[in-house]
Design an enzyme around this catalytic site. Structure first.
Site, mmCIF file in Angstrom:
data_model
loop_
_atom_site.group_PDB
_atom_site.id
_atom_site.type_symbol
_atom_site.label_atom_id
_atom_site.label_comp_id
_atom_site.label_asym_id
_atom_site.label_seq_id
_atom_site.Cartn_x
_atom_site.Cartn_y
_atom_site.Cartn_z
ATOM 1 N N LYS A 128 0.959 -1.304 0.379
ATOM 2 C CA LYS A 128 -0.039 0.123 0.141
ATOM 3 C C LYS A 128 0.731 1.399 0.361
ATOM 4 C CE LYS A 128 -3.713 -2.220 0.255
ATOM 5 N NZ LYS A 128 -5.258 -2.385 -0.980
ATOM 6 N N ASP A 152 -0.413 -0.068 -4.398
ATOM 7 C CA ASP A 152 -1.746 0.228 -4.568
ATOM 8 C C ASP A 152 -1.890 1.265 -4.041
ATOM 9 O OD1 ASP A 152 -4.862 0.279 -4.342
ATOM 10 O OD2 ASP A 152 -4.578 -1.785 -3.111
ATOM 11 N N GLU A 201 -2.207 0.446 -8.425
ATOM 12 C CA GLU A 201 -3.714 0.158 -8.350
ATOM 13 C C GLU A 201 -4.350 0.792 -7.918
ATOM 14 O OE1 GLU A 201 -6.552 -3.578 -5.708
ATOM 15 O OE2 GLU A 201 -4.116 -4.092 -6.131
ATOM 16 N N GLU A 204 -11.456 -2.974 -8.380
ATOM 17 C CA GLU A 204 -12.272 -3.439 -7.448
ATOM 18 C C GLU A 204 -13.165 -2.401 -6.481
ATOM 19 O OE1 GLU A 204 -10.465 -2.557 -2.230
ATOM 20 O OE2 GLU A 204 -9.232 -2.378 -3.987
ATOM 21 N N ASP A 255 -13.841 -7.586 -8.314
ATOM 22 C CA ASP A 255 -14.173 -8.236 -7.418
ATOM 23 C C ASP A 255 -15.820 -9.105 -7.091
ATOM 24 O OD1 ASP A 255 -14.082 -7.077 -4.165
ATOM 25 O OD2 ASP A 255 -16.045 -6.737 -5.172
ATOM 26 N N HIS A 294 -9.534 -8.872 -7.345
ATOM 27 C CA HIS A 294 -9.599 -7.995 -5.783
ATOM 28 C C HIS A 294 -9.717 -9.591 -4.232
ATOM 29 C CE1 HIS A 294 -11.028 -5.860 -2.262
ATOM 30 N NE2 HIS A 294 -10.264 -5.320 -2.208
#
Length: 472
Positions: free
Chosen positions: A221, A275, A301, A330, A353, A380
């Site tokens: 992240k 992401d 992402e 996602e 998703d 995801h």
């Protein structure tokens, strides 16, 4: 045997993951992984049951559970076999109440609630046939699979006839592909080493453990602080690129091999992804990710708002000279958003998703469009129950639709699997095992004791938490 759907139950289930930083990212800093959960029941001498859920990160469950109930009410008194005959039409029926559709349409709370209800029906369908959901779908004829897919609003890029021809072209190899994936498993990447709220020491420890477990794709992240992101990224890169951390006997993978081409793989064949969870405006995204180029990520992402099709396309064009791709999906509301992302050449990786899209039927439409455009699907799964769901979808994609899994990787987060009756699992090569239990349906049934412990607000965990004066 004639049966009727008689009733349903909803449960607001919340896990206190915010206490440990699990799931934390630049946009969502205090996630309590949560499930808006529904179980649908029939009558009959051999009654059927179907379980479904959609994922939230806490208080949103209050609203979603009410929406699930409003949609599930439409099923009372219906014969499930009539619904199973054409799951594409069933999708249309569940989403077709005009007064409920008005608060979407096919987006937001009402749509993710429809995902839970549709997924519960797919779970019931698979259980009725004694197969996991993936097997139920791949055993369908091309014509049956087409009837299970929703095509409304996407026929400008994919007609039923186009899709049927695609499925027939892959039909001959289905048995061989099924045999292969049963033997080797489906490729996975791991996210749970790279949550934003983890200390550097925890990131390093979990990354080493993931390498030792056989993973070679890793996601981190980013987006809260550039200096911190670069520091953490260098830590991850220093571990995944070092042969000393590989499993015993492993020499890594060829970074120049076809399955890693264009992924910026390091010397061990390891791949890093980053992401941002929608935290940037378009110019910010371009500048920030250019500053992360030394980490050599395969893709960024969710660099910006999930509805901004042209913004994603602009980011992709700007990052292409840096060899960094763009992934999203996602939070893509529906198949129409995916259609436009593909039409605009805005993504390198399509991230479906399992319950933001409204169930298997809508997922099938996106899988087919992605295959037509030649874009790999990497679902995801960073949330409770999502890993259990999406292995079914990736197997459907590989066996029946795209025919390839060499460049695809399916997200894995090592959280909360113990709460499911049929939890997913990872083999020694860092790949998902294929779900094989004929009783598991869509693999989303929760243990009754987990529901009793973590249901909000009266579950035993939350009752104890209030007694201990822990604020929620």
């Amino acid at each position: 045997m004639s049966r009727k759907i008689t009733h349903f139950e909803t449960h607001d289930i919340r896990f206190p993951t915010s206490l440990t930083g699990d799931g934390s990212d630049a946009m969502n800093t205090d996630c309590d992984y949560s499930s808006a959960y529904v179980t649908i029941f029939t009558d009959g001498e051999e009654p059927l049951v179907g379980h479904g859920m959609t994922f939230t990160i806490g208080r949103g469950n209050d609203i979603v559970c009410q929406a699930i109930a409003a949609l599930a009410n439409r099923l009372i008194g219906l014969d499930p076999e009539d619904l199973f005959k054409n799951m594409g039409k069933t999708y249309d029926y569940i989403s077709g109440d005009s007064q409920l559709r008005w608060i979407g349409p096919e987006k937001g709370v009402i749509h993710i609630a429809a995902g839970a209800v549709n997924n519960a029906l797919w779970d019931m369908f698979a259980r009725a046939r004694g197969k996991p959901v993936w097997k139920l779908v791949v055993d369908m004829t091309p014509e049956e699979l087409i009837d299970a897919t929703v095509f409304r609003y996407i026929t400008d890029v994919l007609t039923r006839e186009d899709a049927l021809a695609m499925l027939k072209a892959k039909e001959a190899g289905k048995r061989e592909r099924e045999t292969i994936v049963r033997e080797v498993g489906y490729p996975a990447y791991i996210t749970s080493a790279g949550w934003l709220g983890y200390s550097d020491e925890k990131v390093a420890r979990l990354t080493k453990e993931a390498v030792a477990a056989g993973f070679n794709h890793f996601k981190m992240k980013v987006g809260a602080d550039l200096i911190s992101d670069l520091r953490r990224g260098r830590i991850v890169r220093s571990i995944i690129d070092d042969h000393q951390y590989l499993p015993e006997g492993s020499t890594g993978r060829d970074p120049n091999g076809p399955e890693l081409h264009g992924k910026n793989a390091g010397p061990t064949g390891a791949v890093l992804m980053v992401d941002a969870n929608q935290v940037w405006d378009v110019p910010q995204a371009i500048q920030y990710v250019q500053s992360l180029a030394e980490l050599k990520p395969w893709f960024i992402e969710e660099p910006t708002a999930p509805d901004d099709i042209l913004g994603h396309a602009a980011i992709r064009r700007a990052l292409k000279p840096y060899g960094i791709g763009v992934a999203t999906g996602e939070h893509a509301h529906n198949r129409m958003v995916f259609k436009q992302l593909l039409q605009a050449d805005a993504i390198d990786v399509c991230q479906i998703d399992s319950c933001r899209l409204a169930g298997v039927s809508e997922v099938l439409s996106v899988l087919l469009m992605a295959a037509k455009f030649g874009v790999p699907v990497c679902p995801h799964a960073g949330g409770v129950g999502l890993c259990e769901y999406v292995i079914h979808l990736s197997l459907i994609d590989y066996i029946a639709i795209s025919g390839t899994m060499e460049r695809n990787v399916l997200e894995f987060a090592d959280h909360l699997h113990e709460h499911f009756v049929y939890p997913c699992s990872i083999n020694s090569k860092g790949r998902y095992n294929v779900p094989l239990n004929p009783a598991e349906g869509y693999s989303i049934e929760m243990h009754k004791h987990s529901v009793a412990e973590f249901e909000w607000p009266g579950g035993s965990y939350w009752t104890r938490a209030r007694t201990s004066s822990v604020n929620y």
